[in-house]
Design a protein around this motif. Structure first.
Motif, PDB file in Angstrom:
ATOM      1  N   PRO A  82       0.827  -1.213   0.000  1.00 21.64           N
ATOM      2  CA  PRO A  82       0.000   0.000   0.000  1.00 21.64           C
ATOM      3  C   PRO A  82       0.862   1.265   0.000  1.00 21.64           C
ATOM      4  N   GLY A  83       0.583   2.148  -0.948  1.00 23.68           N
ATOM      5  CA  GLY A  83       1.251   3.442  -0.986  1.00 23.68           C
ATOM      6  C   GLY A  83       2.665   3.424  -1.504  1.00 23.68           C
ATOM      7  N   LYS A  84       3.133   2.283  -2.027  1.00 22.94           N
ATOM      8  CA  LYS A  84       4.502   2.194  -2.528  1.00 22.94           C
ATOM      9  C   LYS A  84       4.518   1.523  -3.898  1.00 22.94           C
ATOM     10  N   LEU A  85       5.515   1.848  -4.700  1.00 22.38           N
ATOM     11  CA  LEU A  85       5.735   1.167  -5.970  1.00 22.38           C
ATOM     12  C   LEU A  85       7.006   0.330  -5.865  1.00 22.38           C
ATOM     13  N   THR A  86       6.920  -0.900  -6.307  1.00 18.78           N
ATOM     14  CA  THR A  86       8.044  -1.830  -6.258  1.00 18.78           C
ATOM     15  C   THR A  86       8.519  -2.122  -7.673  1.00 18.78           C
TER      16      THR A  86
END
Length: 488
Positions: A82-86
């Motif tokens: 949630p709330g992050k790009l990997t």
């Protein structure tokens, strides 16, 4: 030839427990992600993200009975946490991978382009294909634009296959970072059954992962102790909304080294209808399902007995290394019964008929062993040898039926066994005949835990050439637990 990577030479081996057996892995290297920079997995909310259904890839063209696809392996950003790009490595940038749907007797041709910065090789796991399209560990596509066309004749019955990287010493990290996809092969036998279908037929890839505090994958080879985030179709501990009716779930263990034993949180039974190589002859009822890396299972869960508003957790009861947080790895996903629905599907008492086993003319013994003393030169062996690309370890006459007795000689380390080209039958486990369960039916991968022995039978026909057999715990294969066989 790809050089043996430095992380295999650095550090001593450490051990952890999987299913009561140790898993030997290289120690963390000095450059590995330190615990202080890890994302605290307990801060990731459980059962708050919806599990996606992998998208079906459309062919770029169709000519007669041949479907053509163009696929590019590339880096992309995926919203996993949630709330992050990997940053991931993925086919067409789709994480955890697109679905190719195919039919027996109709060819699929895939032109793969490698836009990554590392070599890759695409293996269609469980497929009966010519050597040129098998995805040999040394038949690699060069980084930065290398291409290869793979032809899949689909001259085998229905099966839940999958494709993944197989470049030697690269496959472990590439798969960890997302280079996997689904390949659902059907035929008239399967299609004529009234099993749950359409939106009630869902593939689910289950694996573990580790992230740093920026939300990026934190990769260290063999790091089972640090991979405590469980992903289902690329989301950590997701939920999936279901109707109060039957669903078919095609389960894939795409983890590098982790074993799973799955159950529903209320202990209720479900029906297993298939294994790696497609449907069983008859369904059977069970309350748990064990999957080693690379194995698949086909199950039907009937939610009709649950009222709307019910939640069920898919739990994992397979123990990990000492100190494994079971509040994390002991949970996989959640089902939410949100509505009612009409259900005309059925699970028949007979699913299909498997051909009788022909008489075997050759018996072979295969020993799996890895160094349990650790040290900087720890290696893994098949029959006392580490993998060499130019050495033929086993020569097989075309058309021969053989029985292989596969033994895990380790006292602590678990393994499993995967053979290319053929589906096999598991005859015995630890001297006891296999009559049902996940060892039955057609298989291409089978677990062999510490001290165990399994006996399998296969017929080598269709294609001549050189193929591999190996432990499908990717890190063990990278450490040398792989061998060549040639059908002549």
């Amino acid at each position: 030839m790809i050089q043996r990577r430095s992380f295999l030479k650095a550090g001593a081996a450490v051990s952890g427990a999987i299913g009561g057996a140790g898993l030997l892995v290289p120690a963390l290297s000095p450059t590995a992600t330190a615990a202080a920079t890890d994302l605290d997995p307990t801060t990731i909310p459980q059962f708050q993200q919806k599990m996606p259904v992998p998208p079906v890839l459309k062919p770029t063209s169709v000519s007669g009975t041949t479907s053509y696809y163009d696929v590019t392996m590339k880096e992309a950003n995926a919203q996993i946490l949630p709330g992050k790009l990997t940053r991931v490595r993925a086919y067409n940038g789709v994480f955890p991978g697109p679905v190719i749907k195919a039919e027996s007797g109709q060819r699929v041709v895939v032109r793969q382009t490698n836009a990554l910065g590392v070599p890759v090789s695409v293996h269609l796991h469980g497929a009966h294909v010519p050597e040129s399209s098998d995805g040999s560990p040394m038949d690699v596509l060069a980084p930065g634009g290398g291409t290869k066309t793979y032809t899949y004749p689909n001259d085998q019955p229905h099966a839940n296959l999958w494709f993944h990287d197989h470049a030697h010493h690269e496959e472990s990290e590439n798969v960890f970072r997302g280079l996997t996809g689904f390949y659902l092969l059907t035929d008239s036998v399967e299609k004529n059954l009234n099993l749950p279908s359409g939106g009630y037929d869902v593939p689910i890839a289950i694996r573990d992962a580790r992230f740093d505090d920026a939300g990026q994958f934190a990769y260290t080879m063999g790091d089972i102790a640090g991979r405590t985030v469980i992903l289902a179709n690329g989301k950590p501990w997701p939920y999936f909304e279901v109707a109060a009716r039957k669903y078919r779930f095609r389960l894939y263990n795409t983890a590098n080294v982790r074993f799973f034993t799955l159950k529903l949180s209320d202990g209720s039974p479900f029906t297993q209808i298939g294994t790696d190589g497609g449907l069983l002859e008859k369904p059977f009822t069970t309350t748990s399902l064990a999957l080693s890396p690379g194995e698949r299972a086909d199950i039907v869960v009937d939610f009709s007995k649950y009222p709307v508003g019910t939640t069920l957790v898919v739990e994992n009861t397979e123990p990990g290394p000492p100190g494994t947080p079971m509040d994390l790895v002991g949970k996989v996903m959640q089902f939410r019964v949100t509505r009612t629905a009409t259900d005309t599907s059925t699970v028949p008492a007979t699913l299909r008929t498997l051909p009788a086993l022909p008489a075997a003319t050759v018996q072979r013994n295969i020993e799996l062993l890895m160094d349990e003393t650790g040290g900087e030169h720890a290696q893994a062996y098949i029959n006392g040898k580490i993998y060499e690309m130019d050495r033929i370890d086993t020569e097989i006459q075309y058309g021969a039926t053989e029985i292989w007795t596969v033994h895990n000689a380790n006292a602590r380390a678990p393994h499993n066994f995967h053979m290319h080209l053929v589906q096999f039958r598991v005859l015995e486990r630890n001297g006891q005949p296999v009559v049902s369960g996940n060892d039955s039916g057609l298989k291409d991968t089978v677990s062999v835990k510490a001290g165990e022995t399994v006996k399998i039978q296969a017929t080598f026909t269709g294609y001549r050439g050189t193929y591999v057999y190996h432990c499908h715990m990717f890190d063990h294969a990278a450490m040398g637990m792989m061998a060549n066989f040639r059908v002549v």
